[in-house]
Enzyme design. Structure first.
Site, PDB file in Angstrom:
ATOM      1  N   GLU A  63      45.961  17.373 -84.009  1.00  0.00           N
ATOM      2  CA  GLU A  63      46.561  17.090 -85.312  1.00  0.00           C
ATOM      3  C   GLU A  63      48.013  16.627 -85.162  1.00  0.00           C
ATOM      4  OE1 GLU A  63      43.812  20.722 -85.892  1.00  0.00           O
ATOM      5  OE2 GLU A  63      45.002  19.782 -84.300  1.00  0.00           O
ATOM      6  N   LEU A 218      33.547  20.690 -52.280  1.00  0.00           N
ATOM      7  CA  LEU A 218      33.458  20.991 -53.718  1.00  0.00           C
ATOM      8  C   LEU A 218      34.673  20.492 -54.492  1.00  0.00           C
ATOM      9  CD1 LEU A 218      31.942  24.599 -53.655  1.00  0.00           C
ATOM     10  CD2 LEU A 218      30.762  22.396 -53.758  1.00  0.00           C
TER      11      LEU A 218
END
Length: 343
Positions: A63, A218
């Site tokens: 916002e 990973l």
């Protein structure tokens, strides 16, 4: 306020603007956690628009970003409508309350996708807006928004991360040859997509057996994005590529509780077959992402997706809901959800 209170033709417009807010939120999916990824579209009384999405932690909420853009572009926010995927906050955290910012900007109407389940918000933002005379409409494109924010909602409601189980297999359901070799089952496009999953996950988990067998790093390599927290069930060798890693043992529920306390919103479980089977049988998987390659091992001596006991009769077979099938080069990605969420 129910949608029935809106003017004729407004519902379709509301839906259109909310879907744009969803696009904005999806664009920052991998950068905002542990804060929710939120999109906002401001539409002035004259039809001019400004947009925003949540910035990384410590930055402005959607916002506030949209209001800043409106000011820079000369969009008059007095009497404007704000379309926000998630209920505006009404508390001071790292940033001021978004509900107050909208009120101060003279926004006349706020359209909300879903309410915020966070105990610090949970309807208070909507109450604050309505108390200030702002019209609030809720539930617009709620199904789309809820799917986008499912990991955030899961964490806020249970304290545990949303669990995504990633699997890659041949069309006959095999993940490795009889000699243990498994690279590469899928092609480059599917591997890049799997790295996008890593980038939007806060942590990635494998078993110590997979670390010893494959020595995976990973990390996020094939796409842009941050590296997730690396989690090993058990103890990894000290020289393994996975380090630095968090090593955990014990009940899987306790593991999820611990990761939730560490603000892990989404956990990507990458296996191997023992860990995948354990999460599956415990009913702890929220979404399955299965990559299928156009290859056949052609026998029963190759490694399957899961190890451990399966359903003993057809009545006990697990059935889910296929939510999407995507072509990735020569491979397929299948998104699968449990038919009924287990506890």
């Amino acid at each position: 306020m129910a949608l029935a209170h809106t003017l004729p033709g407004m519902v379709d417009t509301d839906h259109e603007h909310m879907l744009r807010a969803v696009e904005l939120a999806a664009g920052v999916r991998a950068t905002t956690s542990p804060n929710p990824w939120v999109g906002c579209v401001l539409v002035g009384a004259d039809g001019r628009r400004a947009e925003g999405a949540t910035q990384p932690p410590g930055g402005s909420h959607a916002e506030a970003v949209a209001l800043t853009e409106a000011a820079a572009a000369g969009v008059d926010t007095r009497g404007a409508t704000a379309y926000v995927t998630l209920e505006p906050c009404n508390h001071h955290g790292r940033t001021p309350p978004c509900a107050d910012a909208l009120i101060d900007a003279g926004v006349a109407r706020v359209v909300v996708g879903v309410a915020d389940p966070d105990p610090l918000v949970r309807g208070r933002g909507i109450e604050r807006l309505r108390a200030a005379g702002v019209e609030v409409t809720t539930g617009v494109a709620a199904d789309v928004v809820a799917e986008l924010l499912a990991p955030y909602v899961r964490h806020r409601e249970t304290g545990r991360p949303y669990v995504v189980l990633k699997l890659a297999a041949s069309l006959d359901g095999r993940t490795a040859a009889a000699d243990g070799t498994s690279r590469w089952i899928t092609g480059e496009a599917a591997r890049a997509d799997a790295h996008r999953l890593r980038a939007e996950s806060d942590a990635v988990l494998v078993g110590a057996g997979t670390v010893r067998a494959d020595d995976p790093a990973l990390t996020v390599r094939h796409v842009g994005g941050r590296h997730p927290l690396r989690v090993v069930l058990g103890q990894a060798p000290p020289d393994a590529k996975v380090h630095p890693a968090l090593e955990l043992t014990g009940d899987l529920g306790d593991v999820l509780d611990e990761l939730g306390r560490r603000d892990v919103i989404q956990l990507l479980v990458e296996g191997g077959a023992t860990v995948a089977g354990a999460f599956h049988r415990a009913g702890l998987v929220d979404r399955y992402v299965v990559y299928l390659a156009p290859m056949l091992f052609g026998g029963d001596d190759a490694v399957g997706l899961f190890t451990g006991p399966g359903a003993s009769t057809m009545a006990d077979v697990w059935r889910g809901r296929i939510a999407g099938v995507t072509h990735l080069g020569d491979d397929l990605r299948v998104d699968l959800y449990p038919s009924v969420r287990s506890s």
